[in-house]
Design an enzyme around this catalytic site. Structure first.
Site, PDB file in Angstrom:
ATOM      1  N   ASP A   1       0.717  -1.433  -0.296  1.00 44.10           N
ATOM      2  CA  ASP A   1       0.109  -0.134   0.163  1.00 44.10           C
ATOM      3  C   ASP A   1       0.525   1.565  -0.173  1.00 44.10           C
ATOM      4  O   ASP A   1       0.679   1.806  -0.856  1.00 44.10           O
ATOM      5  CB  ASP A   1      -1.177   0.177   1.388  1.00 44.10           C
ATOM      6  CG  ASP A   1      -2.079  -0.863   0.769  1.00 44.10           C
ATOM      7  OD1 ASP A   1      -1.721  -2.325  -0.045  1.00 44.10           O
ATOM      8  OD2 ASP A   1      -3.169  -0.689   1.527  1.00 44.10           O
TER       9      ASP A   1
ATOM     10  N   GLU B   1      -2.947  -7.589  13.293  1.00 47.69           N
ATOM     11  CA  GLU B   1      -2.262  -7.207  11.913  1.00 47.69           C
ATOM     12  C   GLU B   1      -1.065  -6.487  12.225  1.00 47.69           C
ATOM     13  O   GLU B   1      -0.197  -7.001  11.177  1.00 47.69           O
ATOM     14  CB  GLU B   1      -3.143  -5.911  11.437  1.00 47.69           C
ATOM     15  CG  GLU B   1      -3.040  -5.694   9.920  1.00 47.69           C
ATOM     16  CD  GLU B   1      -4.333  -5.484   9.028  1.00 47.69           C
ATOM     17  OE1 GLU B   1      -4.904  -4.540  10.052  1.00 47.69           O
ATOM     18  OE2 GLU B   1      -3.552  -4.599   8.190  1.00 47.69           O
TER      19      GLU B   1
END
Ligand SMILES: *[C@@H]1O[C@H](CO)[C@@H](O)[C@H](O)[C@H]1NC(C)=O
Ligand SMILES: *[C@@H]1O[C@H](CO)[C@@H](O)[C@H](O)[C@H]1NC(C)=O
Ligand SMILES: *[C@@H]1O[C@H](CO)[C@@H](O)[C@H](O)[C@H]1NC(C)=O
Length: 873
Positions: free
Chosen positions: A594, A843
């Protein structure tokens, strides 16, 4: 995480407003239906090569996935996005779900406080599978404030049972230890629904209504569904309360049963089952205002054309209730004998046996590696932190217990940005998911990591999932990277993120588990057998790769033609936005990383190091597969040549080695002299009133010039990660390449520089000295891959270090071994202590505090902790 995961969870549709306005159930659902229809696109089918499946035999049709395999796998905890749900692996599911709530608390209605969809906002203390074998058995603990629910699931197959067999669910409902008592009761609603038209009317309480479940097994429901057998096949659903002291801590004190069955109007009711149940209970309360006590119960009504039925079991704490689903091929409703082992003490015995079996199998596969001590420098290096075994088991179990089955179509935009999205062909996907609460659906690049772990535990299960992914390939060789299939998955993703772009890539990480299979074939070819794999299994691997070959070729070709770079053997992630002025560094969603810093001014000159290294992996795997399968020479020779040139150190350095800094890097038009500013603008608001909005804007100081991008982070590690540096274990040249080995040593030193990536808690994604370290990308985008610790890349680094450590005669080997042991220990400490203290795997982990951050539970690639603990690479 995976590209496109810039997704904010959608707000639950709220019925409370409508309810308090006494419009009631009907009004609420009508409002919901409008909302539902509005947010869905109108689609027209189109015959477009980008929307058509590749013409090749399906991998999911392989002989190993035959009828008996499919039968065994028909039912499972495949509703990834729920705290617990079961469904059939059929396009239209017969399905089961559950929710729980306090029946005596007005807040249950006012705040819609019932637990159904796994949701971070619910703030459960912890929940997750303690054990799950991926096929037959699992046990999960859900700690919700004062409630402590232990849920066990077991499938069983009797000779008389129909396709998919029978299954049981045990719920032990207790108070959480050490929490002061307030609640006395809990309600659990379990429900069954059939997305297909039931073959005959459902019967609620076919044996007569039951008021209490203590007098032995009661049949709650029966029906017939094409999902579990044709002809005269029937199914039934039973329950019983456990009243003896068999579960000593949860002796039952009495539960009442209320119910509601109705026709579900396509699938809309199912999608909002929680609101539906709450509305129905609220309506009943409104109709019976005589009692001044607040209690929520379903209204006890049955529709003659029901395909959705809910049973509310309300129990004093502690209690335990068993449910069983039976399926009968023969059409007889009499399952008397079988219930003995599906419910009550018989189930207790079976669960205990399964738990022991799971533990033994876990020990056999991972035990030795978990305990193996390194005889390295530091005496503590091999000893894993206390509690590692429990976390390793939970990590694997949550990966397996979150595996989902989805059926539907992706939305794909085949034309320009203004064209209407089109529907991909409807297809199934059987896949692991990154996170039940946040990302309960398939993600292409996460899946490559998931399968490294699944493959170690259950290679066939892993092949089944990889097969589903490969069968989603279109005629161009493209696979959509985020799979939002079916209404249930779609309700959790805002519409603007649903649409996929067929020119956008995502790392071909599936080549990681595929390369592992390929190496088994190579090993068998050179040594006559692959270690630890019997001949039959090897034959299945071989058949799988043979069937997959045309798809792998198409996939490879798609990358090798659409994602090429400006120079020979260079590659570029296409799809970066060169025109954005809002982002500090334009995102590269396609790379999976990203907001990881790339060239500041995207253009066609760019070359991306990570993609080139992924292609080196893919080329080598293709060569290994092709040569092992005896694919014609000229085809295989091309892969060999490409693999060779992509692993050629000279070419790699020429394209990606920044001599001045001694680091590997991307190349592109870049300046470090950029800054993000924000300004407030006024825009018209929803009701015409002017509204203020903060927007970000990038200011570029000095002009960008073509150069190596001087940001040291995960991308810089890819030559090491993909074992392209000299001096590794399998490299016979190790001893004769001292110059090369120097480069490797130098990269190993960089790796361990604490001011760069080497944090006390694991490898951070970007060096602390770099310009974009922990920088926001826009006013709304906090840093994501700009410093945080991610477990997938850490795993790949450990895997590479273990490869270099195998050259134990050399300096490279010695340095790599020490780095491996130290990094492994740091990661285990971080993950294990977070799990024990905070109840979850996360995460990401913060590089300054070691604290788990972002979504949780995140048991996709973070579950690689199991392989890290077991030193399985
Ligand atoms: C929840 O219940 C199980 C037994 O059913 C028990 O082992 C566990 O310790 C309990 N957890 C909490 C937090 O009370
Ligand atoms: C990949 O693409 C390059 C550049 O076009 C080409 O030279 C090479 O042969 C291709 N490799 C394969 C295996 O097709
Ligand atoms: C590495 O060490 C192992 C034993 O620890 C030994 O069997 C192996 O031959 C060594 N390899 C090299 C390259 O020295």
């Amino acid at each position: 995480m995976a590209a496109g995961k810039v997704v904010k969870p959608k707000k639950n549709f709220r019925c409370s407003y409508y309810m308090s306005a006494t419009v009631g159930l009907v009004g609420c659902l009508a409002a919901f239906l409008v909302a539902y229809v509005v947010k869905n696109f109108k689609l027209e089918p189109l015959n477009n090569p980008e929307l058509s499946p590749l013409k090749a035999p399906k991998v999911t049709d392989l002989a190993e996935f035959d009828a008996s395999y499919r039968d065994q796998m028909l039912w499972g905890s495949y509703r990834s996005g729920l705290y617990f749900g079961m469904r059939t692996r059929t396009p239209k599911a017969l399905l089961f779900g559950m929710m729980w709530f306090d029946p005596d608390d007005p807040n249950t209605i006012q705040q819609l406080r019932a637990r159904h969809d796994a949701n971070q906002g619910d703030g459960l203390t912890t929940y997750g599978w303690k054990r799950h074998d991926g096929r037959l058995y699992g046990t999960q603990e859900l700690v919700d404030g004062e409630y402590n629910i232990t849920l066990s699931m077991l499938k069983s197959f009797a000779p008389e049972s129909g396709p998919g067999g029978d299954w049981s669910v045990r719920l032990q409902l207790a108070r959480t230890a050490g929490v002061p008592l307030r609640r006395r009761r809990i309600s659990v609603i379990v429900y069954l629904g059939d997305e297909d038209t039931p073959r005959e009317p459902w019967q609620v309480f076919p044996d007569g209504e039951v008021a209490d479940l203590r007098s032995g097994p009661a049949r709650l429901l029966s029906g017939a569904s094409s999902a579990v057998g044709r002809g005269s096949a029937r199914w039934a659903f039973h329950a019983t309360e456990i009243t003896n002291a068999m579960i000593s801590s949860t002796r039952s004190r009495g539960c009442r049963v209320d119910y509601l069955s109705l026709g579900m109007v396509n699938s809309e009711y199912l999608l909002r089952i929680k609101e539906l149940a709450l509305s129905a209970m609220w309506e009943r309360l409104q109709r019976q205002p005589s009692s001044n006590r607040f209690h929520l119960y379903l209204p006890n009504g049955a529709s003659t054309s029901a395909d959705l039925a809910m049973f509310q079991v309300t129990c004093l704490l502690p209690s335990a209730v068993d449910f069983a689903f039976t399926s009968s091929a023969g059409g007889s409703d009499d399952v008397g004998d079988r219930l003995g082992s599906l419910l009550g003490p018989g189930l207790g015995d079976a669960l205990a046996a399964k738990e022991a079996e799971f533990d033994d199998r876990f020990e056999a596969i991972f035990g030795a590696g978990l305990r193996r001590q390194q005889d390295g420098e530091s005496p503590a290096s091999g000893a894993v932190p206390e509690g590692t075994l429990e976390v390793s088991r939970a990590a694997l179990s949550n990966l397996l217990g979150s595996v989902g089955y989805f059926y539907g179509s992706s939305l794909v935009r085949v034309g320009g940005p203004d064209t209407k999205p089109q529907s991909y062909w409807p297809a199934p996907l059987f896949t692991a998911v990154p996170s039940r609460s946040f990302f309960p659906r398939g993600f292409l690049w996460d899946e490559g990591f998931h399968q490294l772990l699944v493959q170690k535990w259950d290679p066939q299960l892993s092949r089944d999932m990889i097969a589903h992914w490969l069968d989603l390939m279109n005629t161009k060789g493209w696979i959509p990277r985020e799979q939002i299939l079916g209404d249930e998955a779609r309700t959790r993703v805002p519409t603007e993120f649903v649409v996929q772009n067929p020119s956008h890539a995502n790392p071909p990480s599936l080549f990681l588990p595929i390369a592992k299979m390929a190496s088994q074939l190579v090993q068998a070819g050179t040594q006559g057998s692959a270690s630890g794999i019997d001949g039959e299994e090897l034959a299945r691997v071989s058949a799988f790769l043979r069937r997959a070959w045309p798809r792998l070729e198409a996939w490879y070709k798609w990358f090798n033609t659409t994602q090429t770079g400006p120079l020979p053997t260079s590659y570029r992630w296409h799809g970066r936005d060169p025109f954005t002025e809002a982002e500090l560094n334009p995102k590269t969603l396609t790379s999976g990383l990203d907001d990881y810093p790339r060239a500041s001014h995207p253009d066609d000159l760019e070359r991306h190091l990570d993609l080139r290294c992924w292609m080196a992996l893919a080329s080598q795997a293709m060569y290994d597969i092709g040569s092992s399968l005896g694919i014609p020479g000229p085809v295989v020779a091309l892969y060999r040549a490409t693999a060779k040139s992509l692993s050629d150190l000279g070419q790699l350095q020429q394209l990606h080695y920044d001599k001045a800094l001694g680091r590997f890097a991307d190349w592109g038009t870049h300046t470090e002299d950029v800054e993000l500013t924000t300004k407030v603008i006024t825009v018209p608001g929803p009701n015409g009133q002017p509204q203020q909005q903060v927007i970000s804007q990038r200011v570029t100081g000095s002009e960008p010039v073509p150069q190596f991008v001087p940001q040291y982070g995960y991308v810089s590690l890819f030559p090491l990660i993909m074992k392209l540096l000299p001096g590794g274990g399998n490299n016979p040249d190790a001893a004769e390449a001292p110059a090369g080995a120097e480069l490797t040593l130098q990269q190993l030193q960089l790796l361990q520089d604490p001011s760069l990536l080497w944090s006390p808690y694991g490898l951070r994604s970007l060096g602390t000295t770099e310009g974009l370290y922990k920088k926001r990308n826009t006013a709304d985008d906090p840093p994501y891959w700009r410093g945080q610790i991610w477990i997938n890349i850490n795993y790949l680094v450990l895997r590479a270090l273990s490869h270099y450590a195998a050259a134990n005669g050399s300096e490279v080997g010695r340095v790599a071994a020490v780095a491996h042991d130290e990094l492994r220990l740091r990661l285990l400490k971080t993950l294990v202590s977070n799990y024990h203290q905070n109840g979850y795997l996360y995460e990401q982990y913060d590089d300054e505090t070691g604290r788990g951050v972002s979504s949780h539970p995140f048991t996709g690639w973070t579950a690689l902790v199991t392989l890290i603990a077991a030193q399985e690479y």
